[in-house]
Enzyme design. Structure first.
Site, PDB file in Angstrom:
ATOM      1  NE  ARG A 262      -3.661  -2.362   2.300  1.00 27.07           N
ATOM      2  CZ  ARG A 262      -4.615  -2.673   3.167  1.00 27.07           C
ATOM      3  NH1 ARG A 262      -4.899  -1.829   4.148  1.00 27.07           N
ATOM      4  NH2 ARG A 262      -5.281  -3.796   3.056  1.00 27.07           N
ATOM      5  NE  ARG A 277      -1.215   4.541   9.149  1.00 26.65           N
ATOM      6  CZ  ARG A 277      -2.503   4.199   9.024  1.00 26.65           C
ATOM      7  NH1 ARG A 277      -2.986   3.876   7.852  1.00 26.65           N
ATOM      8  NH2 ARG A 277      -3.284   4.181  10.076  1.00 26.65           N
ATOM      9  CD  GLU A 349      -8.509  -1.926  10.682  1.00 30.70           C
ATOM     10  OE1 GLU A 349      -8.679  -0.697  10.784  1.00 30.70           O
ATOM     11  OE2 GLU A 349      -8.567  -2.542   9.597  1.00 30.70           O
ATOM     12  CB  SER A 352     -11.126  -4.782   8.343  1.00 28.24           C
ATOM     13  OG  SER A 352     -12.199  -3.918   8.105  1.00 28.24           O
ATOM     14  NE  ARG A 390      -2.020  -2.128  11.382  1.00 21.34           N
ATOM     15  CZ  ARG A 390      -2.966  -1.255  11.035  1.00 21.34           C
ATOM     16  NH1 ARG A 390      -4.220  -1.428  11.458  1.00 21.34           N
ATOM     17  NH2 ARG A 390      -2.692  -0.230  10.271  1.00 21.34           N
TER      18      ARG A 390
END
Length: 427
Positions: A262, A277, A349, A352, A390
RNA sequence: GGAGGGGUGGCCGAGCGGACGAAGGCGCGGCGCUGGAAACGCCGUGUGCCCGUUUUACGGGCACCGAGGGUUCGAAUCCCUCCCCCUCCGCCA
């Protein structure tokens, strides 16, 4: 993609529900509605003209075979054709614009989704586990990782820039252990493991909804018109694009491990440290293809399957239901799993899980056929099970001890040759 | 990268200027045969969009033979461009 017929028929309702995501989408819908009306008008004229041309053309052919050529008729046909071509050009333009707009309208939120503006309006559904209490100041995972010699951000930056990490030694092995642990767990719960391409065509990204709207977020290999996947959801959900599945084969369950890429455009300054991130991270993704009637019970089960990972790792977490304003583009309903992160003193998070209903299926023409031959769009679901980086961060932080060592969760030890603790390197 | 072969309905596969939405087969549905089934026989069976009506159905129209353009009164069929797949050679983990 929303169903144009639904937009025509229930315009007000669609508009109202869409507006709960943000006013701008209601305006987009207005343009779509008007464009659709105009398109149909032109289409009708085109088709009438073409019917006339077809009829006269057949007539001409018949005459010619009888040896009776008709120059007047031939001229008339040419004129008709010229007029038709103009109209067709207009129709093509309208269709193109309509289609592009339609691809930029997000999915309708499910009626059960709480209406809200942003993250702060999300609704906590449940909590599991107790955040650990430390009688010392818990360190952030990047400090722990660097001290343990398993995370190296500096060298990653040297070779690739910011937002990359090198994992070494037990850090690298922990990734492999986590991936294997997750895939094994999901495999036992009925998910077929798939290993898929990490470079995909634009059509695949249109199918799942990343394109055309979110081009900015993707890494692209310009020369080959291929994109690096931002999530395994893209290749896995697209496995059956343009297929008509048999009803008895549904639901399909898939689990895939892939790295995800990303660009994180527009997130400058957010989460600049650590594993939270990155431009490249690892994820085990769950994808389901279901019949419409069962997709919401399947969503609950999907969430439970993702939760199971955290439970076995004994990481405290909570389940959050996203509000309309925080919902992703393709999702009708989403639950986030948030794991406790001591150094942030909050939940972050790690998963999801979304039901996209027929939104993606419509874009990728993914259907199923009932025994009596009726065809319907499938529903597609996806959820992380889990984001590996994460999760690793959460393990480091939640399992840390005062001396900077980190205990390995019991469930992971078989995957690490029985190692039960990582100790700081002596320097 | 070089040479060649292909992309046609749910699938396989024929067609190579009008009678082609497209032979034949498989699959699927129905009927017959049967105690029941298999095999066999007969019949039926594409999708999308638009319009209309007596609106979970029917009728009409248009489009669709990889995509886009062209030739032609007319294209699955001829021409051009592109995409994709396959085979062989080269390179390569």
């Amino acid at each position: 993609m929303l169903d144009l017929k639904l937009i025509r028929k229930n315009y007000e309702e669609v508009r109202r529900r869409l507006a709960t995501r943000g006013e701008e989408y209601a305006k987009l819908l207005d343009r779509v509605y008007e464009l659709d009306r105009k398109k149909r008008e032109v289409q009708k004229r085109v088709e009438e003209l073409r019917a006339l041309l077809n009829r006269k053309s057949k007539e001409y052919g018949r005459l010619k075979r009888e040896g009776k050529e008709d120059e007047n008729l031939k001229r008339e046909l040419s004129e008709l054709k010229a007029r038709l071509q103009e109209l067709e050009e207009e129709l093509r333009r309208l269709e193109e614009e309509l289609n592009d707009l339609l691809l930029r309208i997000p999915n309708l939120p499910h009626p059960s989704v709480p209406v809200g503006r942003d993250e702060s309006d999300n609704r906590e559904v449940r909590r599991w586990g107790e955040p650990p209490k430390f009688d010392f100041e818990p360190k952030p995972h990047w400090e722990l990782g660097e001290k343990l010699g398993i995370l190296d951000f500096e060298r990653a930056a040297k070779i690739s820039g910011s937002r990359f990490v090198v994992k070494r030694g037990l850090g690298a092995r922990l990734v492999r252990a986590l991936v294997n642990f997750m895939l094994d767990l999901h495999g036992r719960r009925g998910y077929e493991e798939v290993y898929v391409p990490h470079l995909v065509r634009p059509e695949a990204l249109i199918g799942t909804g990343q394109l055309p709207k979110f081009e900015e977020d993707l890494f692209k290999c310009e020369r080959d018109d291929l994109y690096l996947i931002p999530t395994a959801e893209v290749p896995v959900t697209n496995l059956h694009r343009e297929e008509i599945l048999r009803e008895e084969d549904l639901p399909l369950y898939y689990a895939a491990y892939t790295p995800c890429y990303r660009r994180e455009a527009g997130s400058y300054g957010r989460d600049v440290k650590g594993l939270i991130r990155l431009h490249q991270f690892d994820k085990v993704e769950l994808v389901k293809i279901t019949k419409p009637e069962t997709s919401y019970e399947e969503l609950e089960k999907l969430v439970a399957d993702a939760e199971r990972v955290l439970q076995e790792l004994e990481l405290p977490y909570r389940v959050v239901e996203l509000c309309t304003g925080d919902l992703g583009f393709s999702a009708a309903k989403t639950y986030d799993l948030e794991v406790w992160m001591p150094s942030y003193n909050r939940y972050r998070e790690v998963s999801s899980c979304s039901n996209c209903e027929d939104f993606q299926a419509r874009r990728m023409k993914l259907r199923y056929k009932t025994a009596d031959g009726k065809k319907f769009f499938c529903h597609t679901l996806n959820g992380s099970g889990l984001a590996v980086g994460r999760t690793l961060a959460a393990i480091l932080e939640n399992y840390q001890q005062e001396d900077g060592s980190v205990v390995i969760p019991k469930a992971l030890r078989p995957y690490l040759g029985g190692i039960d603790v990582i100790k700081p390197q002596k320097d």
